[in-house]
Design a protein around this motif. Sequence first.
Motif, short mmCIF file in Angstrom:
data_model
loop_
_atom_site.label_atom_id
_atom_site.label_comp_id
_atom_site.label_asym_id
_atom_site.label_seq_id
_atom_site.Cartn_x
_atom_site.Cartn_y
_atom_site.Cartn_z
N VAL A 183 49.82 148.93 -33.63
CA VAL A 183 49.37 148.04 -31.79
C VAL A 183 50.71 147.59 -31.14
O VAL A 183 50.33 147.80 -29.79
N TRP A 184 51.95 148.33 -31.80
CA TRP A 184 53.39 148.33 -30.76
C TRP A 184 53.13 150.12 -30.21
O TRP A 184 53.27 149.75 -28.83
N VAL A 185 52.50 150.63 -30.65
CA VAL A 185 52.24 152.06 -29.91
C VAL A 185 51.52 151.74 -28.78
O VAL A 185 51.33 152.33 -27.96
N GLY A 186 50.43 150.81 -29.05
CA GLY A 186 48.87 151.43 -28.01
C GLY A 186 50.41 149.69 -26.50
O GLY A 186 49.83 150.80 -25.18
N LEU A 187 51.22 148.80 -26.98
CA LEU A 187 51.37 148.46 -26.16
C LEU A 187 52.23 149.66 -25.21
O LEU A 187 52.47 149.10 -23.76
#
Length: 258
Positions: A183-187
């Motif tokens: 999720v952090w990569v996507g954000l």
Amino acid sequence: MSQWLVLAIAMALVCALVLTFTAIRHRRVAEDEDTSETPDVIEYMTMMVGVVYAIVLGLAIAGVWEARGSAEDDVRREAQALYEVTQRADVYPAPVRDRMRDEVSAYVSHTVNVDWPRLTAGEAASAEGGRLLSKLRTDVTHQSPTSEIQAQAYQPLLDHIAVADDARHSRTQSSESTLPSVVWVGLLVGGVVTVGLIFTLQIRRSGRELLLAGLFSALIVFLLFMVWSFDAPYGRNGTDSAGPFEELFPAVTVTAAR
């Protein structure tokens, strides 16, 4: 370094990069390039990417906010239950009452001064806290009531210790990051793409367009910082999230701090 200082530096750097890139692009643009209109498909794609990213970012903020609220409730339940134990122990003789309160004080002192720095650092809580709470439970359980008023307080004491134990387990299990790495990569990637898309709209060097581009990029950085800050249910440093313990047991926490 203060988190607010880090945020200010990050926002300033991103704004500087956006404005610098805009100025460089303007200098290298061909003289015959028509920037008066933007193709409809680019406007549509920019709008869709912005909407999708806003939804994902909003869900991330809601998730970490809910996790932070749940963690605060666990701390409040644990502190209140232990406080009730110290108050209800008043019906026992002085030696027994003082021993129970000393055991509660030892547990609170260990929790605030030993476990809390580990929680804020993302480490697991020590086993000593569980041992201290188990010792308190055993002491109360083996203390047979000798009067009617002690018999009335006996079961509520055990119930409050059980509530504190349950809240402690919930607290120790919710100390890790709420959002998974993917999720952090996507954000982060989504933030870079969303900010980068403003250049497809062929912004120029007018004050209004530069101001909007800078404010937009600063807003993205601020929202990501907010997600990062709330992603640690008990904070990134310090014992601010241990407020309920410090409010209900001020003498214990002040003595331990010294």
